[in-house]
Motif scaffolding. Structure first.
Motif, mmCIF file in Angstrom:
data_model
loop_
_atom_site.group_PDB
_atom_site.id
_atom_site.type_symbol
_atom_site.label_atom_id
_atom_site.label_comp_id
_atom_site.label_asym_id
_atom_site.label_seq_id
_atom_site.Cartn_x
_atom_site.Cartn_y
_atom_site.Cartn_z
ATOM 1 N N VAL A 75 0.481 -1.108 0.407
ATOM 2 C CA VAL A 75 0.227 -0.373 0.145
ATOM 3 C C VAL A 75 1.342 1.238 0.037
ATOM 4 O O VAL A 75 0.443 2.254 -0.816
ATOM 5 N N PHE A 108 0.713 3.581 -3.306
ATOM 6 C CA PHE A 108 0.696 5.036 -2.549
ATOM 7 C C PHE A 108 1.175 6.023 -2.812
ATOM 8 O O PHE A 108 1.263 7.361 -3.880
ATOM 9 N N VAL A 116 0.189 8.804 -6.113
ATOM 10 C CA VAL A 116 0.020 10.501 -4.985
ATOM 11 C C VAL A 116 1.083 11.548 -6.504
ATOM 12 O O VAL A 116 1.259 12.552 -6.622
ATOM 13 N N VAL A 118 -4.956 4.533 -7.014
ATOM 14 C CA VAL A 118 -4.515 6.143 -6.208
ATOM 15 C C VAL A 118 -4.251 7.336 -7.111
ATOM 16 O O VAL A 118 -4.842 8.456 -6.636
ATOM 17 N N GLY A 165 -7.532 9.118 -1.876
ATOM 18 C CA GLY A 165 -6.374 7.487 -2.512
ATOM 19 C C GLY A 165 -6.260 6.585 -1.680
ATOM 20 O O GLY A 165 -5.852 5.528 -2.446
ATOM 21 N N LEU A 166 -5.893 7.011 -0.875
ATOM 22 C CA LEU A 166 -5.480 6.152 0.122
ATOM 23 C C LEU A 166 -6.079 5.112 0.539
ATOM 24 O O LEU A 166 -6.559 3.765 0.377
ATOM 25 N N GLY A 196 -6.115 2.780 -2.106
ATOM 26 C CA GLY A 196 -5.143 2.289 -1.904
ATOM 27 C C GLY A 196 -5.197 0.744 -1.735
ATOM 28 O O GLY A 196 -5.201 0.063 -1.600
ATOM 29 N N TRP A 197 -6.027 0.788 0.061
ATOM 30 C CA TRP A 197 -6.595 -0.269 0.927
ATOM 31 C C TRP A 197 -7.721 -0.958 -0.103
ATOM 32 O O TRP A 197 -7.399 -2.238 0.141
#
Lengths: 281, 261
Positions: free
Chosen positions: A88, A92, A96, A154, A207-208, A211-212
């Motif tokens: 992750v 991420f 980003v 993300v 976004g996070l 990501g998860w």
């Protein structure tokens, strides 16, 4: 005139004796939200404990926590968490960086937006999981394809967030910068960056979250370690407690990392929600 | 001296906002520009500020042509336009970024004192009332000591009492360094209270119609008959600029109520 009473009670600040609401309502209100899941969990625990159900498919909380404890004791848990966090984190970071760069370019430079944005939007319309077979063909079934998949997830919210935030920066505020004859870089540093920061933080959090979501997809596809692997392993070996344990840990990690972004950004966003008091120099 | 020489502005959509506007403004003069909507008074101010370029004609300050924002020219807008992420003190010091920190702090502190907001130095803009925010905007524009200060309907969003307070306060601040003030307004009362000279503009296309010298000492009594006389002549000129013939209108207007839209 704005009164001195804080509109938002900040948790980091000690309660003001004049403005503090009653103790009961301050502590009881958040607890109300926990009440329902707690009762359900406790109820299910009692149902299984008294033998009305064997809890084989829906294990009681005690068994889920026992599973977590077992995994922790054997060192497995740390290994799985570390593998997932690494994926992750890396995905991420790439997402980003790419989203911020391209979003900033598209937001700042209208020619680039015309060139770039339609393609990005078209790619965004593709359900990201549809890339999986291609990524596996191109990049293999090991780490690279997983991290790229997460980065793709993300990328889009960050790209959209940055571009959108730049596009809606108040022209009137930019004009203030112009009247003080700010150079291009100074305009970015002193006007645009602070102006887009609130929206940027939101897009990072979105976004996070994605990501998860994508790390689970990536690990379900094929992995020998990671929390997603625990899910799959639990399904294949018929261990629902292990599945629930992985879900609980996902929830904790997701909440924790989201909280880290929130806390990390808070000092820079005090102007936004620090209604009542500002005592910083 | 600020000189406007046949300044014209035609927008890309073909609308001519300003046609051959010429005027000379002495250093330290307070000039009010008044006129009906669409008479190009804001366009004119933005051209002087260097925010928008004129289609033709020139703006020169002490023989220097103005085509972009200039250090000697400050501007105050209708809205305070404070930067919400900076404290009141940092907003006031925004234009002083090139100065050493100690000097900047001293200037900001003096300006805060001068506009009566010393206790708000560390407040966020959103904690200020409309009048306080506009005072911060005035301080921010004045602290780099511009030779010319442009004001685009600066008090029109404020209530009547605050507006009067700020008009008096502006004159008080002006007396410190006596910059040239060019004030765009639609409030006849405001124009006559503040200005040495009132320019009346005529719309479609915006051009100069009339100018009225306000030969009154300061401070001015808003209720004196002489003040009323000047107001009446500005109002009459405004009506004529719009080809209106309503001679009785001025007589029916109550004192201090002369808001002209």
């Amino acid at each position: 005139m704005i009164s001195d009473a804080p509109v938002l009670q900040q948790t980091s600040e000690p309660a003001d004796s004049t403005a503090a609401p009653s103790r009961l309502s301050r502590y009881a209100r958040p607890l109300l939200g926990v009440l329902l899941p707690l009762i359900l969990a406790l109820g299910w625990e009692i149902v299984v404990w008294s033998g009305w159900s064997n809890g084989r498919l829906v294990p009681p909380p005690s068994r889920v926590f026992a599973t977590i404890a077992d995994l922790a004791r054997s060192g497995e848990l740390v290994r799985h968490i570390a593998a997932t966090l690494w994926r992750v984190g890396l995905g991420f970071a790439f997402g980003v960086v790419a989203g911020t760069l391209l979003g900033a370019i598209s937001g700042y430079w209208s020619l680039a937006r015309r060139l770039l944005d339609p393609t990005v939007q078209a790619l965004r319309a593709i359900p990201s999981l549809a890339w999986v077979p291609l990524f596996i063909l191109w990049l293999g079934i090991f780490e690279t394809s997983k991290i790229v998949l997460i980065a793709v997830g993300v990328f889009f919210p960050v790209y959209l967030g940055v571009m959108g935030a730049i596009l809606i920066v108040d022209r009137k505020i930019v004009e203030v910068g112009r009247t003080f004859r700010l150079s291009g870089p100074a305009m970015i540093r002193r006007i645009l960056l602070p102006a887009v920061l609130p929206a940027y933080v939101v897009s990072l959090r979105v976004g996070l979250g994605l990501g998860w979501m994508f790390v689970v997809a990536a690990e379900l596809i094929g992995a020998s370690e990671g929390l997603g692997y625990l899910l799959l392993d639990g399904q294949q070996l018929g261990k629902p407690a292990q599945i629930l344990a992985a879900i609980v840990i996902f929830a904790i990690l997701g909440k924790l990392t989201d909280w880290l972004i929130e806390v990390g950004a808070a000092p820079f966003l005090r102007w936004q929600d620090a209604f009542g008091r500002a005592k910083e120099t | 001296m600020l000189a406007l020489d046949r300044v014209s502005k035609t927008y890309p959509n073909g609308v001519q906002a300003l046609a051959r506007f010429s005027a000379e403004i002495r250093q330290g003069e307070i000039l009010a520009i008044i006129g009906g909507s669409g008479c190009g008074k804001s366009t004119l101010l933005r051209a002087i500020a260097g925010l928008d370029r004129a289609s033709s004609g020139t703006v020169t300050l002490d023989d220097e042509a103005i085509a972009a924002p200039h250090a000697k020219i400050g501007i105050i807008f209708q809205e305070p336009r404070l930067l919400p992420w900076l404290s009141v003190a940092d907003n006031i010091g925004f234009g002083l970024a090139d100065l050493p920190a100690a000097e900047r702090r001293a200037k900001v502190a003096r300006a805060l004192e001068r506009v009566g907001l010393a206790d708000k130095a560390q407040a966020w803009p959103r904690e200020l009332s409309g009048g306080q925010a506009q005072r911060v905007a005035i301080a921010r524009a004045l602290v780099p000591q511009p030779e010319v200060l442009l004001l685009d309907e600066p008090f029109s969003a404020l209530d009547a009492f605050t507006r009067r307070d700020l008009q008096d306060h502006l004159l008080d601040l002006w007396a410190d360094t006596r910059p040239t003030l060019i004030l765009v307004t639609h409030d006849v009362d405001e124009a006559v209270v503040l200005a040495d000279r009132v320019l009346v503009m005529r719309p479609r296309p915006g051009r100069l119609f009339d100018q009225i010298e306000i030969n009154l000492g300061r401070p001015r009594d808003r209720n004196s008959p002489l003040f009323e006389n000047f107001k009446r002549s500005v109002l009459t000129s405004l009506d004529r600029s719009l080809d209106r013939n309503v001679p009785d209108r001025d007589a029916t207007q109550g004192p201090g109520q002369a808001m002209w839209w």
